[in-house]
Design an enzyme around this catalytic site. Structure first.
Site, PDB file in Angstrom:
ATOM      1  N   ARG A 163       0.802  -1.221   0.000  1.00 50.17           N
ATOM      2  CA  ARG A 163       0.000   0.000   0.000  1.00 50.17           C
ATOM      3  C   ARG A 163       0.840   1.279   0.000  1.00 50.17           C
ATOM      4  O   ARG A 163       0.535   2.223  -0.704  1.00 50.17           O
ATOM      5  CB  ARG A 163      -0.894  -0.014   1.248  1.00 50.17           C
ATOM      6  CG  ARG A 163      -1.954   1.048   1.289  1.00 50.17           C
ATOM      7  CD  ARG A 163      -2.625   1.054   2.670  1.00 50.17           C
ATOM      8  NE  ARG A 163      -3.064  -0.249   3.092  1.00 50.17           N
ATOM      9  CZ  ARG A 163      -4.286  -0.753   2.866  1.00 50.17           C
ATOM     10  NH1 ARG A 163      -5.189  -0.026   2.242  1.00 50.17           N
ATOM     11  NH2 ARG A 163      -4.608  -1.964   3.287  1.00 50.17           N
TER      12      ARG A 163
ATOM     13  N   CYS B 294     -26.568  -2.197  -8.881  1.00 55.09           N
ATOM     14  CA  CYS B 294     -27.850  -2.409  -8.212  1.00 55.09           C
ATOM     15  C   CYS B 294     -27.665  -2.980  -6.817  1.00 55.09           C
ATOM     16  O   CYS B 294     -28.046  -4.125  -6.539  1.00 55.09           O
ATOM     17  CB  CYS B 294     -28.703  -3.338  -9.067  1.00 55.09           C
ATOM     18  SG  CYS B 294     -28.822  -2.728 -10.745  1.00 55.09           S
TER      19      CYS B 294
HETATM   20  C1  LIG Z   1      -0.938  -7.862   2.255  1.00 60.35           C
HETATM   21  C2  LIG Z   1       0.410  -8.289   2.630  1.00 60.35           C
HETATM   22  C3  LIG Z   1       1.487  -7.398   2.531  1.00 60.35           C
HETATM   23  C4  LIG Z   1       1.329  -5.964   2.109  1.00 60.35           C
HETATM   24  O1  LIG Z   1       0.587  -5.188   2.985  1.00 60.35           O
HETATM   25  P1  LIG Z   1       0.514  -3.601   2.758  1.00 60.35           P
HETATM   26  O2  LIG Z   1      -0.388  -3.133   3.821  1.00 60.35           O
HETATM   27  O3  LIG Z   1      -0.064  -3.381   1.399  1.00 60.35           O
HETATM   28  O4  LIG Z   1       1.880  -3.059   2.892  1.00 60.35           O
HETATM   29  C5  LIG Z   1       2.748  -7.865   2.819  1.00 60.35           C
HETATM   30  N1  LIG Z   1       2.963  -9.151   3.208  1.00 60.35           N
HETATM   31  C6  LIG Z   1       1.951 -10.033   3.330  1.00 60.35           C
HETATM   32  C7  LIG Z   1       2.247 -11.416   3.750  1.00 60.35           C
HETATM   33  C8  LIG Z   1       0.649  -9.636   3.051  1.00 60.35           C
HETATM   34  O5  LIG Z   1      -0.363 -10.514   3.169  1.00 60.35           O
END
Ligand SMILES: *Cc1c(COP(=O)(O)O)cnc(C)c1O
Length: 431
Positions: free
Chosen positions: A278, A346
């Site tokens: 993210r 919808c």
């Molecule tokens: C989702 C996930 C991430 C990334 O998380 P962010 O919040 O997007 O940084 C990293 N490692 C694992 C194992 C995840 O499931």
């Protein structure tokens, strides 16, 4: 920080007017900024520059080939959670030794694919998975390099659907049982233990839960070494949050996060991996949509957009907040008015925001959802047979479509009619 700013009253993606992209590709669409993606990746890379490390982009947040290529060219590794993501990473040119494989339900086929194609490590999440991986690797005459994902039982203080580090979550093995499970791993012929993995959740807005979790990992590293295991690599997961509303307090910076890592595990002599998703892609993307109608309800006004929950599901799935801004900047001091901002699907759940104060908008106006680069396009569906929307990448004053909008025929032709139905005529209209 991002690279979506108003220039002469028009929202731009880097040097490209957002309205020019809308004219070229139609709405709705996602647009990403090369400069923002680059900047965010480099912040993490520099934050760990005190030692050997690899920043593995969590590509579940955004897995477009062009984004992966851009990040891989900067030196990123990839964190994949499925065979499909592994294939995407390889197709974008990411070498196998820069790919880590996470996830609670890896199948034997996925294991075989990664072992034969090349893999940096598997982050193993359970004993049955470890046994299956050992058997698959042995069948190929190989040893699978692994870390074991430990669940440190730390409250990530985030949304319940994206918290993963509490004992009630399905992820990892309880840290209290780690020594026993590592002992078992050491006895498996197809397994080579190399380190420890932890990931406590997503959209964390404080550093404290990381600090608690990493301190536990440091302690475990010492115990495991005392037990005779070679621990040379620590995968510390992702999860650093981003500001979704500009009024919010800013979440911690990668620099401070890097310093925290150095403070908690930096003296162990391990190679460090992190898996941010993210924070790299989130603020690097906008979802751009057009106002179809402004509808007067009994006690409220609805802004009906051409984007919907199938394009960006975060508001209906997590109650997530996204800043929504007009593409043409309003004159300073323009009074705002509350709108319920909705899509055409919808379902009442197809609501992006309620009573959102916006400058007055009218049919044909463009709006942009900020912070839509992560968990946006990748979570989209074609519900209501709404085609997946295009993705566009901007680089300075250039832009390119990096995923086309499919035609209705392309969507329809993915379905097939079974032989026994092919020759039955559809009855003519009844009188
Ligand atoms: C989702 C996930 C991430 C990334 O998380 P962010 O919040 O997007 O940084 C990293 N490692 C694992 C194992 C995840 O499931």
């Amino acid at each position: 920080m991002d690279h979506f700013t108003y220039i002469k009253g028009q929202l731009h993606a880097e040097d490209v007017p957002v309205s020019a992209i809308a004219d070229a590709v139609g709405t709705p669409f996602y647009v990403y900024s090369t400069a923002t993606l680059t900047r965010h990746f480099k912040l993490f890379d520099e934050a760990l520059s005190w030692g050997p490390h690899l920043v593995c982009f969590a590509m579940k947040s955004n897995s477009n080939q062009a984004i992966l290529k851009l990040l891989a060219d900067l030196g990123a590794g990839m964190d994949v959670v499925s065979g499909g993501e592994y294939a995407r990473a390889r197709a974008a040119g990411v070498p196998g030794d820069r790919i880590v494989f996470s996830g609670v339900g890896k199948t034997a086929d996925e294991m075989r694919m990664a072992l034969t194609g090349g893999i940096r490590q598997f982050n193993v999440e359970s004993e049955p998975e470890m046994q299956r991986l050992s058997a698959v690797a042995q069948g190929l005459g190989m040893q699978a390099p692994i870390t074991i994902r430990v669940n440190p039982d730390v409250d990530a203080k985030t949304h319940e659907k994206i918290a993963t580090g509490k004992s009630e979550n399905k992820f990892g093995i309880p840290i209290s049982r780690a020594r026993e499970v590592y002992a078992q791993a050491a006895r498996l012929p197809g397994i080579k233990v190399i380190g420890i993995d932890v990931h406590i959740g997503s959209q964390l807005t404080e550093l404290e839960p990381f600090e608690l979790a990493y301190a536990k990992v440091a302690e475990l590293t010492r115990h495991l070494r005392a037990d005779g295991h070679e621990i040379t690599r620590l995968d510390l997961g992702g999860g650093l949050g981003i500001p979704y509303a500009r009024t919010n307090e800013a979440p911690p910076l990668p620099t401070d996060y890097g310093a925290l890592i150095q403070r908690t595990v930096g003296d162990l002599g391990c190679e460090i991996e992190i898996e941010p998703g993210r924070l790299i892609s989130g603020n690097a993307g906008l979802l751009v949509s057009e106002v179809i109608y402004v509808k007067q309800g009994e006690d409220r006004q609805f802004l009906i957009l051409d984007a919907a929950m199938n394009d960006l599901i975060r508001p209906s799935m997590y109650g997530a907040y996204h800043d929504i801004v007009p593409v043409r900047e309003a004159a300073p001091g323009t009074p705002t008015t509350p709108y319920d901002i909705v899509g055409p699907v919808c379902e009442s759940g197809d609501t992006f925001a309620k009573s959102r104060e916006m400058v007055p908008l009218t049919e044909g106006d463009l709006v942009a959802f900020r912070s839509a680069g992560a968990y946006g396009a990748v979570m989209a569906s074609e519900y209501n047979t709404r085609p997946l929307i295009p993705e566009v990448l901007v680089h300075g004053d250039q832009f390119a479509v990096i995923r086309q909008r499919p035609s209705f025929d392309e969507i329809i032709n993915r379905d097939t009619i079974p032989a026994w139905l092919v020759d039955t005529p559809v009855p003519a209209e009844q009188e």
